[in-house]
Design a protein around this motif. Sequence first.
Motif, PDB file in Angstrom:
ATOM      1  N   LEU A  18       1.568   6.754  -6.972  1.00  0.00           N
ATOM      2  CA  LEU A  18       0.370   7.499  -7.170  1.00  0.00           C
ATOM      3  C   LEU A  18       0.596   9.081  -7.049  1.00  0.00           C
ATOM      4  N   LEU A  19       1.412   9.458  -5.828  1.00  0.00           N
ATOM      5  CA  LEU A  19       1.914  10.714  -5.617  1.00  0.00           C
ATOM      6  C   LEU A  19       2.883  11.177  -6.491  1.00  0.00           C
ATOM      7  N   VAL A  22       0.713  -1.241  -0.109  1.00  0.00           N
ATOM      8  CA  VAL A  22      -0.058  -0.034  -0.016  1.00  0.00           C
ATOM      9  C   VAL A  22       0.858   1.366   0.022  1.00  0.00           C
ATOM     10  N   ILE A  23       1.903   1.311   0.814  1.00  0.00           N
ATOM     11  CA  ILE A  23       2.704   2.310   0.810  1.00  0.00           C
ATOM     12  C   ILE A  23       3.603   2.664  -0.452  1.00  0.00           C
ATOM     13  N   TRP A  41       0.726   3.969  -2.879  1.00  0.00           N
ATOM     14  CA  TRP A  41       0.810   5.392  -2.672  1.00  0.00           C
ATOM     15  C   TRP A  41       1.604   6.468  -3.141  1.00  0.00           C
ATOM     16  N   ILE A  60      -4.940  13.736  -5.272  1.00  0.00           N
ATOM     17  CA  ILE A  60      -4.904  12.216  -4.841  1.00  0.00           C
ATOM     18  C   ILE A  60      -4.851  12.350  -3.178  1.00  0.00           C
ATOM     19  N   SER A  64      -7.669   9.555   0.267  1.00  0.00           N
ATOM     20  CA  SER A  64      -7.461   9.142   1.468  1.00  0.00           C
ATOM     21  C   SER A  64      -8.710   9.170   2.320  1.00  0.00           C
TER      22      SER A  64
END
Length: 107
Positions: free
Chosen positions: A19-20, A12-13, A16, A28, A32
Amino acid sequence: MPLKDILAALVVIVLWGRLLARHPVTRIAPLSLLVPVVGLLCADWFLGEKLGLWQWLGGGVVLIGLVVNPSGMQAARWAASRRRSVGAFFWRSLGGQSPGNPAGVLE
């Protein structure tokens, strides 16, 4: 903590972060807010928990907020641009200072 939990958190990290790296933070970061909604839906679908009225309403409010947020920013930008142009015209017509002309110099 089981190894699968650590691996899931790591995946997940990494996702993420990617994506950022590819999209602006302003697009984005609101996603959350979906974390609790996805958690509630997974509990309902996979664990058989029954969600109450307040939980459904809360999830709905979050989703409505995510839909309204981008259009609200566009509306705020539009209103600010209208306010500047109308205000500058008004003050120039009176011979006063305009927000874009702080020294009061008429063009």
